[in-house]
Design a protein around this motif. Structure first.
Motif, PDB file in Angstrom:
ATOM      1  N   GLY A  17     -84.904-104.965 -15.423  1.00 35.43           N
ATOM      2  CA  GLY A  17     -85.167-104.832 -16.843  1.00 35.43           C
ATOM      3  C   GLY A  17     -86.649-104.795 -17.143  1.00 35.43           C
ATOM      4  O   GLY A  17     -87.469-105.314 -16.390  1.00 35.43           O
ATOM      5  N   THR A  18     -86.974-104.175 -18.253  1.00 34.93           N
ATOM      6  CA  THR A  18     -88.341-104.122 -18.739  1.00 34.93           C
ATOM      7  C   THR A  18     -88.320-103.899 -20.243  1.00 34.93           C
ATOM      8  O   THR A  18     -87.444-103.195 -20.750  1.00 34.93           O
ATOM      9  N   ASP A  19     -89.223-104.510 -20.929  1.00 35.98           N
ATOM     10  CA  ASP A  19     -89.330-104.368 -22.384  1.00 35.98           C
ATOM     11  C   ASP A  19     -88.005-104.632 -23.096  1.00 35.98           C
ATOM     12  O   ASP A  19     -87.645-103.953 -24.053  1.00 35.98           O
ATOM     13  N   GLY A  20     -87.235-105.607 -22.607  1.00 37.16           N
ATOM     14  CA  GLY A  20     -85.974-105.968 -23.245  1.00 37.16           C
ATOM     15  C   GLY A  20     -84.826-105.018 -22.963  1.00 37.16           C
ATOM     16  O   GLY A  20     -83.770-105.126 -23.568  1.00 37.16           O
ATOM     17  N   ARG A  21     -85.003-104.063 -22.058  1.00 36.41           N
ATOM     18  CA  ARG A  21     -83.945-103.099 -21.719  1.00 36.41           C
ATOM     19  C   ARG A  21     -83.495-103.333 -20.281  1.00 36.41           C
ATOM     20  O   ARG A  21     -84.279-103.721 -19.434  1.00 36.41           O
ATOM     21  N   THR A  22     -82.228-103.081 -20.019  1.00 32.53           N
ATOM     22  CA  THR A  22     -81.664-103.236 -18.675  1.00 32.53           C
ATOM     23  C   THR A  22     -81.370-101.869 -18.088  1.00 32.53           C
ATOM     24  O   THR A  22     -80.815-101.002 -18.758  1.00 32.53           O
ATOM     25  N   PHE A  23     -81.725-101.688 -16.820  1.00 35.23           N
ATOM     26  CA  PHE A  23     -81.502-100.441 -16.105  1.00 35.23           C
ATOM     27  C   PHE A  23     -80.783-100.721 -14.793  1.00 35.23           C
ATOM     28  O   PHE A  23     -80.842-101.827 -14.267  1.00 35.23           O
ATOM     29  N   PHE A  24     -80.107 -99.712 -14.264  1.00 34.40           N
ATOM     30  CA  PHE A  24     -79.414 -99.824 -12.988  1.00 34.40           C
ATOM     31  C   PHE A  24     -79.803 -98.664 -12.093  1.00 34.40           C
ATOM     32  O   PHE A  24     -79.923 -97.532 -12.549  1.00 34.40           O
ATOM     33  N   ILE A  25     -79.986 -98.957 -10.821  1.00 35.36           N
ATOM     34  CA  ILE A  25     -80.133 -97.928  -9.798  1.00 35.36           C
ATOM     35  C   ILE A  25     -78.889 -98.015  -8.932  1.00 35.36           C
ATOM     36  O   ILE A  25     -78.596 -99.065  -8.359  1.00 35.36           O
ATOM     37  N   HIS A  26     -78.127 -96.935  -8.859  1.00 34.95           N
ATOM     38  CA  HIS A  26     -76.923 -96.871  -8.045  1.00 34.95           C
ATOM     39  C   HIS A  26     -77.267 -96.184  -6.734  1.00 34.95           C
ATOM     40  O   HIS A  26     -77.877 -95.126  -6.725  1.00 34.95           O
ATOM     41  N   ASN A  27     -76.870 -96.780  -5.619  1.00 36.73           N
ATOM     42  CA  ASN A  27     -77.188 -96.249  -4.303  1.00 36.73           C
ATOM     43  C   ASN A  27     -75.886 -95.963  -3.565  1.00 36.73           C
ATOM     44  O   ASN A  27     -75.101 -96.876  -3.300  1.00 36.73           O
ATOM     45  N   VAL A  28     -75.656 -94.699  -3.242  1.00 37.82           N
ATOM     46  CA  VAL A  28     -74.437 -94.275  -2.550  1.00 37.82           C
ATOM     47  C   VAL A  28     -74.830 -93.299  -1.454  1.00 37.82           C
ATOM     48  O   VAL A  28     -75.625 -92.389  -1.688  1.00 37.82           O
ATOM     49  N   ASN A  29     -74.285 -93.485  -0.266  1.00 38.19           N
ATOM     50  CA  ASN A  29     -74.497 -92.541   0.831  1.00 38.19           C
ATOM     51  C   ASN A  29     -73.265 -91.669   0.979  1.00 38.19           C
ATOM     52  O   ASN A  29     -72.149 -92.181   1.061  1.00 38.19           O
ATOM     53  N   ILE A  30     -73.469 -90.360   1.009  1.00 36.75           N
ATOM     54  CA  ILE A  30     -72.372 -89.425   1.235  1.00 36.75           C
ATOM     55  C   ILE A  30     -72.793 -88.461   2.342  1.00 36.75           C
ATOM     56  O   ILE A  30     -73.974 -88.208   2.548  1.00 36.75           O
ATOM     57  N   SER A  31     -71.823 -87.961   3.059  1.00 39.31           N
ATOM     58  CA  SER A  31     -72.120 -87.031   4.150  1.00 39.31           C
ATOM     59  C   SER A  31     -71.093 -85.906   4.128  1.00 39.31           C
ATOM     60  O   SER A  31     -70.121 -85.940   3.382  1.00 39.31           O
TER      61      SER A  31
END
Length: 70
Positions: A17-31
């Motif tokens: 989070g930054t400046d009162g906002r929440t963020f997500f990074i999604h990490n997925v491996n596909i082949s």
């Protein structure tokens, strides 16, 4: 138009989070992606049933690592 997404890839996410906002990074491996193909995806959370719009990317001829966003 209607687009059926018939496969699923599970991964993990990072929350920050930054400046009162929440963020997500999604990490997925596909082949197994075919070269010169357009793929459609959406990012979200199964538990909350919260999803992005359907987005897309096109693979190149060489095998590389992709970073896509949603």
């Amino acid at each position: 138009f209607f687009l059926e997404l018939d496969q699923q890839a599970l991964g993990h996410n990072f929350e920050f989070g930054t400046d009162g906002r929440t963020f997500f990074i999604h990490n997925v491996n596909i082949s197994g992606l075919a070269p010169e193909n357009k793929y459609y995806y959406r990012v979200g959370d199964l538990a909350s049933k919260s999803w992005t719009d359907v987005l897309s990317f096109k693979t190149k001829q060489k095998s590389i690592t992709y970073a896509v966003y949603g």
